[in-house]
Design a protein around this motif. Structure first.
Motif, mmCIF file in Angstrom:
data_model
loop_
_atom_site.group_PDB
_atom_site.id
_atom_site.type_symbol
_atom_site.label_atom_id
_atom_site.label_comp_id
_atom_site.label_asym_id
_atom_site.label_seq_id
_atom_site.Cartn_x
_atom_site.Cartn_y
_atom_site.Cartn_z
ATOM 1 N N ALA A 1 12.283 7.484 42.238
ATOM 2 C CA ALA A 1 11.932 6.427 43.107
ATOM 3 C C ALA A 1 12.651 5.048 42.826
ATOM 4 O O ALA A 1 13.189 4.430 43.814
ATOM 5 N N GLY A 2 12.457 4.797 41.660
ATOM 6 C CA GLY A 2 12.810 3.540 40.926
ATOM 7 C C GLY A 2 14.300 3.311 40.849
ATOM 8 O O GLY A 2 14.857 2.324 41.010
ATOM 9 N N ALA A 41 6.175 14.729 38.660
ATOM 10 C CA ALA A 41 5.683 13.579 39.142
ATOM 11 C C ALA A 41 6.424 12.294 38.294
ATOM 12 O O ALA A 41 6.847 11.186 38.988
ATOM 13 N N MET A 42 6.682 12.417 37.021
ATOM 14 C CA MET A 42 7.186 11.555 36.213
ATOM 15 C C MET A 42 8.908 11.239 36.594
ATOM 16 O O MET A 42 9.327 10.508 36.895
ATOM 17 N N SER A 67 10.554 12.201 44.814
ATOM 18 C CA SER A 67 9.723 11.063 44.779
ATOM 19 C C SER A 67 8.890 11.053 45.988
ATOM 20 O O SER A 67 9.051 11.877 46.859
ATOM 21 N N LYS A 68 8.025 10.247 46.051
ATOM 22 C CA LYS A 68 7.061 10.012 47.321
ATOM 23 C C LYS A 68 7.620 9.801 48.541
ATOM 24 O O LYS A 68 8.708 9.124 48.439
ATOM 25 N N GLN A 124 8.770 9.579 39.598
ATOM 26 C CA GLN A 124 8.733 7.896 39.543
ATOM 27 C C GLN A 124 10.119 7.330 39.294
ATOM 28 O O GLN A 124 10.634 6.524 39.858
#
Ligand SMILES: Nc1ncnc2c1ncn2[C@@H]1O[C@H](COP(=O)(O)OP(=O)(O)O)[C@@H](O)[C@H]1O
Ligand SMILES: [Mg+2]
Length: 355
Positions: free
Chosen positions: A145-146, A138-139, A202-203, A142
């Motif tokens: 994604a950024g 998950a990290m 990422s999502k 994130q």
């Protein structure tokens, strides 16, 4: 009810401790004679209760490894254990256990006996491991994604200019310099590939779970797999099973999963070999299995636990993200990824939920 109730309940409680309790229990006297052993302890040690009850520990368990002589240490040396973590393998299954032992002394402080309890925490341990891994994923997702787009956009313009330069150098006959730009372009591709894998972690907003025929998805990517297989001297065997039920999945993500796993199989077969892709219905699990089997060298035991870890790779140019990405994609859609491996090949099972 008072005393009478106690008399009725107490024997039932003892009985239940030995038969129902979800914990192994072994009770011995000071000679280490087994006075009681619970069903679960019998199961763990692979014995029948009648075989071992009333016998001395050393007779009942003649081959007990030293690190499992908890009751010996308790009775003979007064050592007790609390939440002692250990593992025990029987019939090819390994249990993670937490062991406790207690000394029983009489009013004068003399040892009369001892007992130990064995808690099976196998599922907890793997759950804990999975949670840790998911946190990490998950990290990474994130961060991805950024940053992934921030990396990819400049890469696109660098690539464009490099391609121009590449052409100009060729026209001017500067072949050595052109060679450099070829290398730069290839390296850029690698970075691009890494960023793409990052992005998969990422999502996704555009994920669309739809009922689909798995064979159709496989057919679409088969040419890509075959091209790569051909380069590696690998034969691809695509076994189609007709009339299988639909699965519920996102076809683009599913392609990624199949490609990654097929690619791993092909890469594992450095000397060439055979990659077999087949499908199977698992009625019990209500899943459709896509089975990808290679004839490579297999996955060594010391590597097995780590292949789903992000960034774990044994390849010089690997990213170590392929299987993490696959697992995340599959978990998100309610599926799963498992494998089995022997010295002469590896099989990945992609479990997909039925539509
Ligand atoms: N079919 C396979 N046969 C042998 N080893 C494999 C296979 N699939 C995966 N592995 C092992 O798992 C590791 C992780 O795979 P993956 O996450 O796809 O990353 P990468 O392919 O970039 O190394 C590989 O480096 C390899 O050691
Ligand atoms: Mg890979």
């Amino acid at each position: 009810m008072g005393q009478a109730g106690w008399h009725r309940v107490w024997p039932l409680f003892l009985q239940s401790l030995y038969t129902d309790m979800n914990m192994g229990l072994v009770l011995v006297d000071k000679e280490l004679r087994i006075l009681g052993i619970s069903e679960m302890a019998c199961r763990l040690f692979g014995v029948e209760r009648d075989e071992v009850n009333w016998r001395l520990m050393d007779e009942a368990f003649p081959n007990l490894p030293d690190e499992f002589r908890f009751l010996h240490k308790t009775v003979q040396e007064g050592l007790t254990f609390r939440n002692y973590a250990t593992s025990w393998t029987i019939h090819g299954r390994t249990y993670d256990l937490l062991v406790d032992s207690y000394l029983l002394t009489n009013a004068w402080g003399e040892v009369e006996g001892a007992y130990m309890t064995l808690k099976d925490v196998t599922n907890l341990r793997s759950l804990e491991y999975q949670v840790q891994r998911n946190d990490r994923l998950a990290m990474i997702g994130q961060i991805a994604a950024g940053t992934a787009h921030e990396i990819r956009n400049p890469l696109t313009s660098i690539k464009g200019f490099l391609q121009m330069l590449n052409r100009t150098l060729e026209e001017k006959g500067m072949f050595r310099e052109k060679g450099y730009t070829d290398v730069m372009l290839a390296e850029l591709e690698r970075v691009n590939h890494l960023v793409s894998e990052f992005l998969l972690l990422s999502k996704h907003k555009e994920v669309q779970y739809r009922p689909l025929q798995v064979v159709d998805v496989l057919r679409e990517i088969l040419p890509i797999i075959e091209t790569q297989a051909h380069l590696n001297n690998v034969e691809v065997l695509f076994q189609i099973k007709p009339n299988l039920p639909l699965v519920r999945a996102d076809s683009e993500l599913l392609k990624q999963v199949f490609l990654n796993i097929a690619k791993n199989g092909i890469e594992a077969m450095e000397e060439g070999g055979k990659l077999t892709i087949s499908q199977r219905l698992n009625e019990e699990e209500q899943t459709l299995l896509v089975v990808v089997r290679d004839t490579g060298p297999g996955i060594p035991a010391y590597v097995m636990d780590r292949i789903f870890d992000p960034f774990f790779t044994t390849k010089e140019h690997g990213t170590g993200l392929g299987l993490s990405v696959c697992q995340k994609i599959l978990h998100d859609m309610g599926g799963n990824l498992t494998f089995s491996t022997k010295g002469y090949g590896t099989t990945f099972y992609i479990h997909l939920p039925l539509a």
